[in-house]
Design a protein around this motif. Structure first.
Motif, PDB file in Angstrom:
ATOM      1  N   LEU A 199       0.815  -1.216   0.000  1.00 27.30           N
ATOM      2  CA  LEU A 199       0.000   0.000   0.000  1.00 27.30           C
ATOM      3  C   LEU A 199       0.849   1.267   0.000  1.00 27.30           C
ATOM      4  O   LEU A 199       0.383   2.328  -0.385  1.00 27.30           O
ATOM      5  CB  LEU A 199      -0.923   0.007   1.232  1.00 27.30           C
ATOM      6  CG  LEU A 199      -2.077  -0.994   1.190  1.00 27.30           C
ATOM      7  CD1 LEU A 199      -2.690  -1.173   2.570  1.00 27.30           C
ATOM      8  CD2 LEU A 199      -3.150  -0.521   0.210  1.00 27.30           C
ATOM      9  N   CYS A 213     -10.320  -2.011   4.072  1.00 24.72           N
ATOM     10  CA  CYS A 213      -8.943  -1.846   4.547  1.00 24.72           C
ATOM     11  C   CYS A 213      -9.032  -1.624   6.047  1.00 24.72           C
ATOM     12  O   CYS A 213      -9.040  -0.512   6.539  1.00 24.72           O
ATOM     13  CB  CYS A 213      -8.303  -0.653   3.844  1.00 24.72           C
ATOM     14  SG  CYS A 213      -6.550  -0.461   4.240  1.00 24.72           S
ATOM     15  N   VAL A 228      -2.190   6.745   1.301  1.00 29.47           N
ATOM     16  CA  VAL A 228      -2.916   5.481   1.162  1.00 29.47           C
ATOM     17  C   VAL A 228      -4.406   5.763   0.942  1.00 29.47           C
ATOM     18  O   VAL A 228      -5.052   5.103   0.120  1.00 29.47           O
ATOM     19  CB  VAL A 228      -2.681   4.555   2.385  1.00 29.47           C
ATOM     20  CG1 VAL A 228      -3.511   3.286   2.267  1.00 29.47           C
ATOM     21  CG2 VAL A 228      -1.205   4.203   2.517  1.00 29.47           C
TER      22      VAL A 228
END
Ligand SMILES: C[S@@+](CC[C@H](N)C(=O)[O-])C[C@H]1O[C@@H](n2cnc3c(N)ncnc32)[C@H](O)[C@@H]1O
Lengths: 273, 196
Positions: A199, A213, A228
């Motif tokens: 990531l 996530c 991210v």
């Protein structure tokens, strides 16, 4: 009992060493948590800083083990049961309208979350037109995810979670026992792709209706976290869903305005612009 | 690399477990004027403990109370409570960090996690206080804070409802100030003192 604590300057030195030896870059990770874990590592292995340095310089498995301990891999199937209940009622009902559904589990650890999603999709009749991409930066956890093997002890916890999440069957319908371990049925694996993705370094690789996530963002520092979030945002289709872990919000993400809140406590968001 | 913190932040850290809840309530009732410092309470709580402490304690003080979220900056004149199931770490940049790493002494939040991170943060610690409890959590953090030259106070184990936690802290470091019976006035003067 703790006997050794590292200071922040020493941590920066270790981060630099790890990068030099292995190429793995912790510089985007939250320092207070790294410091805590690195200090814990020293205690557990009864090392001091110079011993740790030589250990890292050995490279290979030594440095890999250290990296592994600094990135927490802990996971559970149906972790936070309530999240899965809401997923079914608020998100899957919407995803139903898509001919194919692409989901991304970013930071999937040993596959616990991906298998949970597969089960939930199966029970809502969506699995056959779904494709789950489950990624992590650790080859080791990915290898175990692909095998779909879990200890029976862990399975007991997962079964309790499954029941709390209002699962329709029994979790044991989805695995068989071999050599005292639980092996997930191949049918669940069919539409899951496990692959390596960092990531902090790799980019967008597909467009998704849902990105989960969870319990990953918490490891990044403020700047890295924003990067991210950008990656996740760009990986989502318009009106796609973003799922974060308990206590992980969009606060300080830079994307607060681009999502609407589907569930505030469980941190489920929908991309709206 | 390491961000410099806001020099005006000054922390008062309070840790407790069984037998400390009512002490914390009494301390909150002392807070009737604005503070120059930020107060952080770490109380052992079960994973599924749903009660939000700021709600629960609302009637005790007019001051702002928060359960900090990940990356929230530490603000003066605010009272913070560690949330269940996460360690509450204090960063050198003057922000809170949540961490769901392993438990310490079977506890998350653990007192040591917060106290040790505060000691290492380089932020100013006005005082750290440890009260009644049935584990040895907090002892190491208290020692580290004392060794950095900050003031530390431990409830007298003899008057504590559960002696183990304060006793362990004193065993690991004998020079903590001991809080004896009727210590609330002393705590008030610590919280409102202008010295740092
Ligand atoms: C605590 S686990 C979370 C697993 C699962 N999502 C859950 O909520 O139970 C965090 C995972 O994130 C992975 N991770 C950490 N840094 C990463 C990065 N830069 N890129 C991809 N994965 C990462 C770790 O290897 C670990 O498997």
């Amino acid at each position: 009992m703790r006997i050794m604590t590292l200071e922040y300057e020493e941590l920066e030195f270790i981060i630099m060493k790890v990068k030099e030896v292995s190429g793995f870059d912790f510089s985007g990770y939250a320092r207070p948590s790294l410091l805590r874990r690195a200090s814990g590592y020293l205690v557990k292995h009864a090392m001091d800083l110079s011993e740790l340095t030589s250990h890292i310089e050995l490279g290979g498995n030594s440095v890999y083990d250290f990296i592994q301990e600094l990135t927490v891999n802990y996971s559970e199937m149906f972790r936070d049961a309530e999240f899965f209940i809401k997923l079914r009622s608020e998100v899957f009902s919407y995803l139903e309208s898509y001919p194919t559904i692409r989901l991304w589990v970013a930071g999937c650890a040993s596959g616990e979350e991906a298998y949970s999603l597969a089960i939930l999709l199966k029970e809502t009749g969506l699995y056959d037109r779904s494709l789950i991409y489950a990624t992590d930066l650790s080859q080791r956890v990915l290898a175990s995810a692909r095998q779909g093997v879990f200890s029976l002890g862990n399975m007991r916890t997962f079964s309790e979670n499954y029941l709390l999440s209002e699962g329709k069957k029994s979790l044991s319908d989805y695995y068989h026992v071999a050599y005292n371990q639980a092996v997930m049925i191949p049918d669940l694996r069919k539409n899951i792709v496990f692959s390596l993705h960092d990531l902090t370094g790799d980019g967008v690789f597909n467009e998704f209706q849902m990105v989960s996530c969870r319990n990953v963002m918490i490891y990044f520092n403020l700047e890295q976290r924003q990067k991210v979030f950008k990656l996740l945002y760009e990986s989502l289709a318009m009106f796609g869903f973003l799922c974060l872990g308990k206590r992980e919000t969009l606060r300080y993400s830079g994307f607060e305005e681009n999502f609407r809140i589907i569930n505030m406590h469980l941190n489920i968001y929908q991309k709206i612009k | 690399m390491i961000q410099k913190h806001d020099d005006s932040v000054s922390l008062v850290l309070l840790g407790g477990s069984s037998g400390s809840f009512s002490i914390f309530e009494e301390i909150l009732k002392l807070l009737d004027r604005p503070l120059q410092c930020s107060i952080v309470f770490v109380l052992h709580r079960g994973k599924s403990s749903l009660s939000e402490l700021p709600q629960l304690f609302r009637s005790y003080t007019q001051l702002q109370m928060e359960e900090p979220q990940h990356l929230d900056p530490i603000v003066k004149n605010c009272i913070y409570f560690a949330v269940p199931d996460y360690h509450l770490l204090i960063g050198p940049d003057g922000r809170f960090y949540l961490d769901n790493d392993e438990k310490d002494f079977f506890s998350r939040p653990s007192i040591d996690a917060t106290f040790v991170s505060a000691a290492q943060s380089g932020l100013n610690i006005k005082a750290a206080l440890l009260f009644s409890g049935a584990s040895e959590d907090g002892a190491f953090g208290m020692k580290l804070i004392a060794e950095k030259g900050f003031k530390t106070y431990v409830q007298n184990p003899l008057t504590a409802e559960v002696a183990r936690m304060p006793a362990a802290a004193i065993r690991q470091y004998s020079k903590h100030h001991i809080l004896n019976e009727n210590f609330f006035e002393e705590i008030r003067s610590i919280l409102y003192s202008y010295s740092t």
